[in-house]
Structure formats: structure tokens, C-alpha cells
Design a protein around this motif. Structure first.
Motif, PDB file in Angstrom:
ATOM      1  N   GLU A 168     -11.006   7.656  23.480  1.00 27.09           N
ATOM      2  CA  GLU A 168      -9.839   8.242  22.806  1.00 27.09           C
ATOM      3  C   GLU A 168      -8.550   7.821  23.520  1.00 27.09           C
ATOM      4  OE1 GLU A 168     -11.412  12.380  20.915  1.00 27.09           O
ATOM      5  OE2 GLU A 168     -11.593  12.264  23.086  1.00 27.09           O
ATOM      6  N   GLU A 169      -8.630   7.740  24.847  1.00 28.22           N
ATOM      7  CA  GLU A 169      -7.463   7.306  25.629  1.00 28.22           C
ATOM      8  C   GLU A 169      -7.133   5.836  25.309  1.00 28.22           C
ATOM      9  OE1 GLU A 169      -5.381   8.953  27.242  1.00 28.22           O
ATOM     10  OE2 GLU A 169      -4.332   7.499  28.512  1.00 28.22           O
ATOM     11  N   VAL A 170      -8.179   5.017  25.176  1.00 30.58           N
ATOM     12  CA  VAL A 170      -7.949   3.602  24.819  1.00 30.58           C
ATOM     13  C   VAL A 170      -7.251   3.532  23.452  1.00 30.58           C
ATOM     14  CG1 VAL A 170      -9.073   1.402  24.236  1.00 30.58           C
ATOM     15  CG2 VAL A 170      -9.879   2.722  26.202  1.00 30.58           C
ATOM     16  N   ALA A 171      -7.728   4.332  22.497  1.00 34.56           N
ATOM     17  CA  ALA A 171      -7.112   4.328  21.158  1.00 34.56           C
ATOM     18  C   ALA A 171      -5.648   4.769  21.228  1.00 34.56           C
ATOM     19  CB  ALA A 171      -7.901   5.234  20.218  1.00 34.56           C
ATOM     20  N   ARG A 172      -5.382   5.803  22.012  1.00 34.84           N
ATOM     21  CA  ARG A 172      -4.001   6.302  22.162  1.00 34.84           C
ATOM     22  C   ARG A 172      -3.087   5.233  22.766  1.00 34.84           C
ATOM     23  NH1 ARG A 172      -3.179  11.532  21.216  1.00 34.84           N
ATOM     24  NH2 ARG A 172      -4.989  12.834  21.669  1.00 34.84           N
ATOM     25  N   LEU A 173      -3.571   4.591  23.831  1.00 31.79           N
ATOM     26  CA  LEU A 173      -2.756   3.563  24.492  1.00 31.79           C
ATOM     27  C   LEU A 173      -2.480   2.397  23.539  1.00 31.79           C
ATOM     28  CD1 LEU A 173      -4.457   3.508  28.013  1.00 31.79           C
ATOM     29  CD2 LEU A 173      -2.083   4.182  27.529  1.00 31.79           C
TER      30      LEU A 173
END
Ligand SMILES: O=c1ccn([C@@H]2O[C@H](COP(=O)(O)O)[C@@H](O)[C@H]2O)c(=O)[nH]1
Length: 278
Positions: A168-173
């Protein structure tokens, strides 16, 4: 031209969300070519000719060429694609990721040597490992987010201090501060439609490269439902199910039949989406 525009044009022109993955394995080639790595280009060219009007992208996987010392045939294939299917963007599946100065060499390999329109990258070494690729105007960078393999959960599902999971963090970044000039996309497996829907929520307009239909058993209709929106492209990739649909002289025709069936399944799922989503 910008990768996103190339993709949008190819999707519209061929009415397709399907990407054919070019993973040439000589052991699986049809009789006549079987076991002969010097025929990798010939095999791929026949598949390209048979499917080029049905796809929104092609995705050669570099390992299948490098393993057979066939990088020259990959160069030949990239030139063939540019000549014979110039309207179809080519994503080099290389999953590179390294420190900046090494990344510069990988970027040169993808965009100068092979002239790819986009490349897959591993984001786990951070933004400075991605930055060198951004120096190539218009090229797409597609970051691994929630991969299609079962072991993808080992790390990508790890919870972070803020309660979110790593993917989810990868998607946000990728949807936010890393996406400096709008050229990032994400890899999300068709084998995990719930996570695909979550990534679409976090990255509402990013192109998603979605492997896992076909040989890995992902559901094409569920993929469209979870990931596709009119302003949010998806690239649904299938390799083995198309490439090795037949093992006789008519292998290219058999590949076309499977590609066409998958393309139609994806189209039907687009049409079945509730109006509020489509
Ligand atoms: O999460 C991922 C990322 C990349 N791949 C690649 O896609 C194809 C899948 O091949 P199939 O024959 O359609 O299963 C292959 O090149 C993988 O390296 C992936 O499968 N999952």
C-alpha cells in the motif's frame, strides 16, 4: 510520445486491454523450432504477427533472452516490433533495482539499447534507484507493488508502523511524491483481485500492469472489475497461455485464438461494469 498516450491509443485502436508477454522458452517451442535457442526471434516474430492487432502492449521478459545468450535476438525483436507494430507500446519486463550509478546503466540498457517504451522496476531500493530512469523523456516506469506469486505476500504484506502494508505504501508513493512527471505505473497480480482493488483506490489513475491471467489462473473478469476505469488504464498480461496454446505448425494461429478469446473476455467484463464505474 509519452508512454501513457501510446498505451491509450493502442487500447482504443485495438479495443483491447490485453498484453501478450513474450517469454520464449525453446523447450516449449513447437516441433521444428523446439530446443533451438537460435530460433527465439523467429518464434516471437510469428507470435507478434499473429496477435499485433489484438493487443494494447507487448511485454518481452528479458530473462528468457539472457538465459540463452540471445540478447542480440531481443534487439532484433525490438526493432521488428518498431517496424511491424509501431502503434503497440513495448514494456521490457526486467524488474531492475540498484543504486543510482548502476541504475543509470540499466536505464541505458532498457531505453537506448532495447528502445523499450516502458520498463518494470523493483522499488525496494528507494527513489534514488528509480530516478535515473526518469531522465528518459516519455518513458514509462512500472514498479512492482503486489506481485502475482504466492510468496509476494512475504514482504509486500508486511505491516508498517502506520498500520498499512508495504504494497500500500508503494502504491501511495507511486501515485504521489515519486510520480514527479506522471510516468509511473504499478505491477499488481491478477491473482489477488482484492489487493488490486485496494491499489486502484490508492492510485486512481495510474496504469496497472497486471500479470497472472492464463497460466497462473487469475480471473480476467474480476481483474477488470477491480482495476479498470475509463480514466485508469490496465494492461492485462498473459504469456504462456498464449505462446504455447499450440505445439504444431499452426502454433501462431492457436496463439491468436487464445489471445482473441482473452481480449473478448476482458471487453465483456468492461461492458458489464456498472455505469457508475464505467
Ligand atoms: O507479479 C508479477 C510480475 C511479473 N510477472 C511476469 O509476467 C509473466 C507471466 O507469465 P504467464 O506465463 O502469463 O504466467 C512472466 O514474464 C513473469 O515474469 C508475473 O508473472 N508476476
Amino acid at each position: 510520445m509519452h508512454f501513457a498516450s501510446q498505451l491509450a491509443r493502442a487500447c482504443a485502436r485495438h479495443e483491447s486491454l490485453l498484453c501478450v508477454g513474450l517469454d520464449p522458452d525453446p523447450a516449449k517451442f513447437p516441433a521444428g523450432l523446439r530446443g533451438d535457442p537460435s530460433r527465439i526471434f523467429d518464434f516471437c516474430a510469428r507470435i507478434v504477427d499473429a496477435t499485433k492487432d489484438l493487443v494494447c502492449a507487448f511485454k518481452p521478459q528479458i530473462a528468457y533472452f539472457a538465459a540463452h545468450r540471445a540478447e542480440d535476438q531481443l534487439e532484433q525483436l525490438m526493432a521488428y516490433l518498431r517496424r511491424n507494430a509501431p502503434e503497440v507500446p513495448v514494456i521490457l519486463d526486467a524488474k531492475r533495482g540498484d543504486i543510482g550509478n548502476t541504475a543509470e546503466q540499466y536505464a541505458r540498457e532498457a531505453f537506448e539499447r532495447y528502445q523499450a517504451d516502458a520498463v518494470t522496476l523493483s522499488p525496494y531500493m528507494g527513489f534514488d534507484s528509480i530516478e535515473p530512469y526518469l531522465k528518459y523523456d516519455g518513458k514509462g516506469l512500472i514498479l512492482l507493488c503486489r506481485t502475482s506469486n504466492p510468496g509476494g505476500s512475504d514482504l509486500q504484506f508486511q505491516p508498517l508502523a502506520n498500520g498499512e502494508r508495504l504494497f500500500e505504501e508503494v502504491a501511495r508513493l507511486a501515485a504521489g511524491k515519486w510520480n514527479r512527471d506522471g510516468r509511473l505505473g504499478l505491477v499488481v497480480g491478477a491473482t489477488f483481485p482484492a489487493e488490486l482493488a485496494r491499489v486502484r483506490e490508492l492510485a486512481p489513475t495510474l496504469p496497472l500492469l497486471i500479470p497472472g491471467v492464463g497460466a497462473q489462473g487469475g480471473d480476467a473478469a474480476a481483474t477488470v472489475q477491480a482495476g479498470w476505469r475509463p480514466d485508469a488504464p490496465i494492461i492485462v498480461s498473459s504469456s504462456r497461455a498464449v505462446l504455447y496454446a499450440g505445439s504444431g505448425e499452426d502454433f501462431a494461429q492457436q496463439a491468436r485464438t487464445v489471445a482473441q478469446a482473452t481480449r473478448l473476455e476482458l471487453q465483456a467484463a468492461q461492458k458489464a461494469l456498472p455505469a457508475r464505474l464505467s
